[in-house]
Design an enzyme around this catalytic site. Structure first.
Site, PDB file in Angstrom:
ATOM      1  N   LYS A  12      51.763  37.162  41.392  1.00 56.38           N
ATOM      2  CA  LYS A  12      51.380  35.852  41.924  1.00 56.38           C
ATOM      3  C   LYS A  12      52.630  34.976  42.128  1.00 56.38           C
ATOM      4  O   LYS A  12      53.720  35.296  41.631  1.00 56.38           O
ATOM      5  CB  LYS A  12      50.379  35.192  40.963  1.00 56.38           C
ATOM      6  N   TYR A  52      39.269  35.813  47.074  1.00 53.42           N
ATOM      7  CA  TYR A  52      38.565  35.249  45.919  1.00 53.42           C
ATOM      8  C   TYR A  52      37.130  34.842  46.279  1.00 53.42           C
ATOM      9  O   TYR A  52      36.590  33.905  45.673  1.00 53.42           O
ATOM     10  CB  TYR A  52      39.346  34.066  45.362  1.00 53.42           C
ATOM     11  N   ASN A 119      48.940  32.971  35.830  1.00 53.96           N
ATOM     12  CA  ASN A 119      48.994  34.116  34.917  1.00 53.96           C
ATOM     13  C   ASN A 119      49.637  35.363  35.517  1.00 53.96           C
ATOM     14  O   ASN A 119      49.265  36.488  35.193  1.00 53.96           O
ATOM     15  CB  ASN A 119      47.590  34.419  34.376  1.00 53.96           C
ATOM     16  N   HIS A 122      47.582  39.610  39.485  1.00 53.14           N
ATOM     17  CA  HIS A 122      46.202  39.954  39.813  1.00 53.14           C
ATOM     18  C   HIS A 122      46.089  41.460  39.841  1.00 53.14           C
ATOM     19  O   HIS A 122      46.993  42.137  40.340  1.00 53.14           O
ATOM     20  CB  HIS A 122      45.805  39.412  41.196  1.00 53.14           C
ATOM     21  N   GLU A 133      39.869  44.837  48.506  1.00 50.35           N
ATOM     22  CA  GLU A 133      41.132  44.084  48.454  1.00 50.35           C
ATOM     23  C   GLU A 133      42.276  44.841  49.131  1.00 50.35           C
ATOM     24  O   GLU A 133      43.126  44.234  49.789  1.00 50.35           O
ATOM     25  CB  GLU A 133      41.476  43.772  46.991  1.00 50.35           C
TER      26      GLU A 133
HETATM   27  N1  GTP Z   1      41.352  26.453  35.668  1.00 49.43           N
HETATM   28  C1  GTP Z   1      40.675  27.592  35.599  1.00 49.43           C
HETATM   29  N2  GTP Z   1      41.109  28.656  36.317  1.00 49.43           N
HETATM   30  C2  GTP Z   1      40.411  29.796  36.214  1.00 49.43           C
HETATM   31  C3  GTP Z   1      39.254  29.899  35.394  1.00 49.43           C
HETATM   32  N3  GTP Z   1      38.766  31.164  35.511  1.00 49.43           N
HETATM   33  C4  GTP Z   1      39.588  31.783  36.359  1.00 49.43           C
HETATM   34  N4  GTP Z   1      40.587  30.983  36.784  1.00 49.43           N
HETATM   35  C5  GTP Z   1      41.660  31.327  37.712  1.00 49.43           C
HETATM   36  O1  GTP Z   1      41.090  32.139  38.730  1.00 49.43           O
HETATM   37  C6  GTP Z   1      41.705  33.429  38.731  1.00 49.43           C
HETATM   38  C7  GTP Z   1      40.650  34.458  39.051  1.00 49.43           C
HETATM   39  O2  GTP Z   1      39.701  34.483  37.998  1.00 49.43           O
HETATM   40  P1  GTP Z   1      39.086  35.867  37.480  1.00 49.43           P
HETATM   41  O3  GTP Z   1      38.910  36.787  38.650  1.00 49.43           O
HETATM   42  O4  GTP Z   1      37.898  35.534  36.660  1.00 49.43           O
HETATM   43  O5  GTP Z   1      40.245  36.365  36.510  1.00 49.43           O
HETATM   44  P2  GTP Z   1      41.110  37.678  36.549  1.00 49.43           P
HETATM   45  O6  GTP Z   1      40.349  38.790  37.201  1.00 49.43           O
HETATM   46  O7  GTP Z   1      41.661  37.898  35.193  1.00 49.43           O
HETATM   47  O8  GTP Z   1      42.311  37.204  37.470  1.00 49.43           O
HETATM   48  P3  GTP Z   1      42.660  37.693  38.935  1.00 49.43           P
HETATM   49  O9  GTP Z   1      43.347  38.986  38.711  1.00 49.43           O
HETATM   50  O10 GTP Z   1      43.568  36.622  39.506  1.00 49.43           O
HETATM   51  O11 GTP Z   1      41.399  37.872  39.743  1.00 49.43           O
HETATM   52  C8  GTP Z   1      42.320  33.579  37.342  1.00 49.43           C
HETATM   53  O12 GTP Z   1      43.405  34.462  37.314  1.00 49.43           O
HETATM   54  C9  GTP Z   1      42.750  32.157  37.068  1.00 49.43           C
HETATM   55  O13 GTP Z   1      43.972  31.856  37.745  1.00 49.43           O
HETATM   56  C10 GTP Z   1      38.831  28.751  34.679  1.00 49.43           C
HETATM   57  O14 GTP Z   1      37.827  28.766  33.954  1.00 49.43           O
HETATM   58  N5  GTP Z   1      39.580  27.634  34.813  1.00 49.43           N
HETATM   59 MG    MG Z   2      39.581  38.676  39.157  1.00 45.04          MG
END
Ligand code: GTP
Ligand code: MG
Length: 143
Positions: A12, A52, A119, A122, A133
């Site tokens: 990222k 997303y 973080n 992805h 994707e």
């Molecule tokens: N502020 C905030 N950001 C969130 C939250 N949940 C997810 N995100 C953001 O949205 C991204 C995508 O969420 P998820 O798909 O649930 O998490 P993930 O699969 O571990 O991360 P990705 O690999 O980026 O998809 C995360 O990596 C975070 O950057 C939340 O509750 N609050």
């Molecule tokens: Mg995810």
């Protein structure tokens, strides 16, 4: 029994800005997985909204897309047996504060106080997500 799989990995914008692309790739290769395509690009908001789509309507999706469009990402297609769950394990939990030490997020990221969780990485979360994707980010890649 396990199948040879491919997964989509993104370093990222926070990871690229902090000079951690090489460290993320090093960990993936050291684990035994093989990159089969790589591309550095700044994604536009349309691509990221599709990427997303599962989060459409959630309160963090706007800041998430703004953050993800804020600079280049290193997009990788990575191949290996059970690589989808394997790279998710390398990445660690979504929240870097509590992600396990030893994982990419646990070792390399912390809460920044920003509106969205930054973080580093992805990784696709299922075979269906990986296929969708990879097609999105590497429309021109031979399967
Ligand atoms: N502020 C905030 N950001 C969130 C939250 N949940 C997810 N995100 C953001 O949205 C991204 C995508 O969420 P998820 O798909 O649930 O998490 P993930 O699969 O571990 O991360 P990705 O690999 O980026 O998809 C995360 O990596 C975070 O950057 C939340 O509750 N609050
Ligand atoms: Mg995810």
């Amino acid at each position: 029994m396990s199948d040879l799989q491919r997964t989509l990995v993104l370093v990222k914008p926070d990871g690229v800005r902090r000079g951690l692309s090489g460290e993320v790739l090093r960990r993936i290769e050291a684990k035994g997985y093989r990159p089969v395509a790589a591309r550095l690009r700044t994604a536009d908001e349309a691509l990221l909204a599709e990427h997303y789509a599962e989060h459409a309507g959630k309160p963090f999706v706007g800041p998430l897309i703004t953050f993800m469009a804020s600079g280049p990402v290193l997009a990788l297609v990575v191949e290996g047996y059970r690589v989808i769950e394997g790279v998710r394990a390398l990445a660690g939990a979504t929240d870097p504060t509590t992600a396990a030490p030893g994982s990419i997020r646990g070792d390399l990221a912390a809460d920044t106080g920003a509106a969205v969780i930054e973080n580093i990485i992805h990784a696709s979360d299922s075979p269906e997500s990986a296929a969708r994707e990879i097609a999105l980010w590497f429309a021109d890649l031979d399967s």
